[in-house]
Design an enzyme around this catalytic site. Structure first.
Site, PDB file in Angstrom:
ATOM      1  N   LYS A 111       0.820  -1.222   0.000  1.00 42.21           N
ATOM      2  CA  LYS A 111       0.000   0.000   0.000  1.00 42.21           C
ATOM      3  C   LYS A 111       0.851   1.268   0.000  1.00 42.21           C
ATOM      4  O   LYS A 111       0.396   2.316  -0.441  1.00 42.21           O
ATOM      5  CB  LYS A 111      -0.936   0.007   1.208  1.00 42.21           C
ATOM      6  CG  LYS A 111      -2.029  -1.004   1.051  1.00 42.21           C
ATOM      7  CD  LYS A 111      -3.289  -0.562   1.746  1.00 42.21           C
ATOM      8  CE  LYS A 111      -4.444  -1.427   1.314  1.00 42.21           C
ATOM      9  NZ  LYS A 111      -4.939  -2.274   2.370  1.00 42.21           N
ATOM     10  N   LYS A 113      -4.416  -8.686  -5.956  1.00 38.50           N
ATOM     11  CA  LYS A 113      -5.729  -9.032  -5.435  1.00 38.50           C
ATOM     12  C   LYS A 113      -6.723  -7.896  -5.698  1.00 38.50           C
ATOM     13  O   LYS A 113      -6.326  -6.741  -5.825  1.00 38.50           O
ATOM     14  CB  LYS A 113      -5.651  -9.344  -3.937  1.00 38.50           C
ATOM     15  CG  LYS A 113      -5.658  -8.130  -3.040  1.00 38.50           C
ATOM     16  CD  LYS A 113      -5.884  -8.533  -1.596  1.00 38.50           C
ATOM     17  CE  LYS A 113      -6.214  -7.314  -0.760  1.00 38.50           C
ATOM     18  NZ  LYS A 113      -7.604  -6.879  -0.894  1.00 38.50           N
ATOM     19  N   LYS A 129     -10.287  -2.753  -2.359  1.00 38.31           N
ATOM     20  CA  LYS A 129     -11.179  -1.596  -2.219  1.00 38.31           C
ATOM     21  C   LYS A 129     -10.497  -0.290  -2.515  1.00 38.31           C
ATOM     22  O   LYS A 129     -11.087   0.655  -2.993  1.00 38.31           O
ATOM     23  CB  LYS A 129     -11.613  -1.480  -0.760  1.00 38.31           C
ATOM     24  CG  LYS A 129     -12.784  -2.229  -0.385  1.00 38.31           C
ATOM     25  CD  LYS A 129     -13.273  -1.740   0.946  1.00 38.31           C
ATOM     26  CE  LYS A 129     -12.915  -2.665   2.069  1.00 38.31           C
ATOM     27  NZ  LYS A 129     -11.891  -2.158   2.929  1.00 38.31           N
TER      28      LYS A 129
END
Ligand code: ATP
Ligand code: MG
Length: 341
Positions: free
Chosen positions: A119, A207, A210
């Site tokens: 991230k 993956k 969101k």
């Protein structure tokens, strides 16, 4: 004797997607069906986790409430008295315990977390909140002594970290925490060999997530069924011209097969067999698109019918009870570390 706890949380930074539904919501509902009566089930919205990555803060509250409704639409029985649903920030002990656990967690451990690396990669300003969120997650788990934490593959490393922090503190202070059981045993408990990990449709090596900025490869639960079907038809595959279930060589195709198998509740082997010998991906994509369309139409219908008064009532009573449970653990820890007598 109080019941053992099964706990899971879903971040409220954005609408949930098909991966969250298949990998977290549905297994939770199945667990409730299987184990309510025997176990306490904690299902919560980690709202404090929401802004570890940038979000639109004006929408957070609404998103949190919306996600709670998604639990009910997915089939969670809120009348069940062993089930608790709550918002993390409504239980201040989560924040307090995090501050304490921070001093018993090492920078090296947190730096090794794949989620942090993924991230934070390429971002200019990575927040300390993102770095530290596995510790908040440890607090989420340890406050309730949760033994089982059903999460997707992306979160198993954080469950291991939670175990390590708990064991480290128990060694120093005596039996303070109930560590969650080892990942291998968690998988056995949930009768899964491997955690399902739905991939991004555009970049199937990643993956489905969101916080993905474009959202092109993500099927959100609020997507119109037609748009979702289009996303499936446009999914990245490969040029191998055969339908095989092998994430190494054909991640796009394998992802489509996994979606179809879980949506139709069929063993993956049966689904793969149906496409054996096919050299084009069109028919597979069409079937997945159709399955996703049917699923979303049905799910969105259920969502529109959720009784919000009942939901609010359950939420507030759960939060009151979980505050008592969490505070009792917090007090124990405060005493152990010397903050209270
Ligand atoms: P974010 O990008 O904000 O981290 P996320 O999609 O990873 O969002 P989380 O809130 O981190 O979602 O995770 C909620 C739950 O959904 C966790 O149990 C997680 O393991 C599971 N989950 C997330 N993504 C997937 C996926 N692609 N396939 C299966 N399960 C998933
Ligand atoms: Mg995540």
């Amino acid at each position: 004797m109080s019941k053992q706890v099964i706990l899971t949380g879903l971040r409220a930074n954005n609408d949930l997607h098909l991966g969250n539904y298949l990998g977290a919501l549905l297994p939770m509902v199945d667990l409730q069906k299987k184990y309510a009566g025997e176990y306490q089930i904690n299902l919560f919205v980690p709202d404090l986790h929401s802004f570890t990555t940038p979000i639109d803060h004006s929408k957070l509250y609404e998103q949190t409430m919306h996600n709670l409704k998604l639990f009910v639409a997915a089939g969670l029985d809120i009348e069940n008295s062993d089930t608790y649903i709550y918002r993390q920030s409504y239980i201040p002990a989560h924040s307090e315990l995090t501050v304490i656990l921070n001093s018993f967690t090492y920078m090296g451990e947190l730096s090794r977390m794949t989620q942090f690396k993924e991230k934070g990669e390429g971002k200019q300003n990575v927040s300390a909140g993102l770095f530290d969120y596995p510790v908040l997650m440890a607090a989420d788990i340890l406050l309730y002594g949760a033994m089982y934490v059903p999460v997707g593959a992306d979160q198993t490393q954080h469950v291991e970290l939670t175990r390590n922090i708990a064991i480290r503190m128990n060694n120093k202070f005596g039996e303070l925490f109930t560590p969650p059981v080892e990942i291998k045993k968690q998988l056995e408990f949930m009768s899964q060999n491997e955690r399902l990990r739905i991939r991004d449709l555009v970049q199937p090596t990643k993956k489905m997530s969101k916080s993905d900025e474009s959202g092109m490869g993500v099927i959100f639960l609020s997507d119109s069924p037609e748009i979702a079907a289009k996303k499936i038809m446009g999914a990245t595959t490969d040029s191998m011209g055969k339908v095989q279930y092998d994430y190494e060589t054909q991640p796009g195709v394998s992802n489509l097969l996994d979606m179809l198998a879980t949506l139709s509740n069929e063993p993956i082997g049966n689904v793969v067999k149906r496409y054996e010998g096919q050299v084009q991906y069109g028919p597979l994509k069409k079937d997945v698109a159709e399955a996703v369309k049917t699923f979303l139409t049905d799910f969105q219908g259920k969502l529109a019918n959720v009784n919000t008064d009942k939901l609010m009532h359950k939420l507030e009573s759960s939060e009151a009870e979980m505050n008592v449970m969490a505070n009792s653990t917090l007090t124990k820890v405060q005493k152990a570390v010397g903050l209270r007598q």
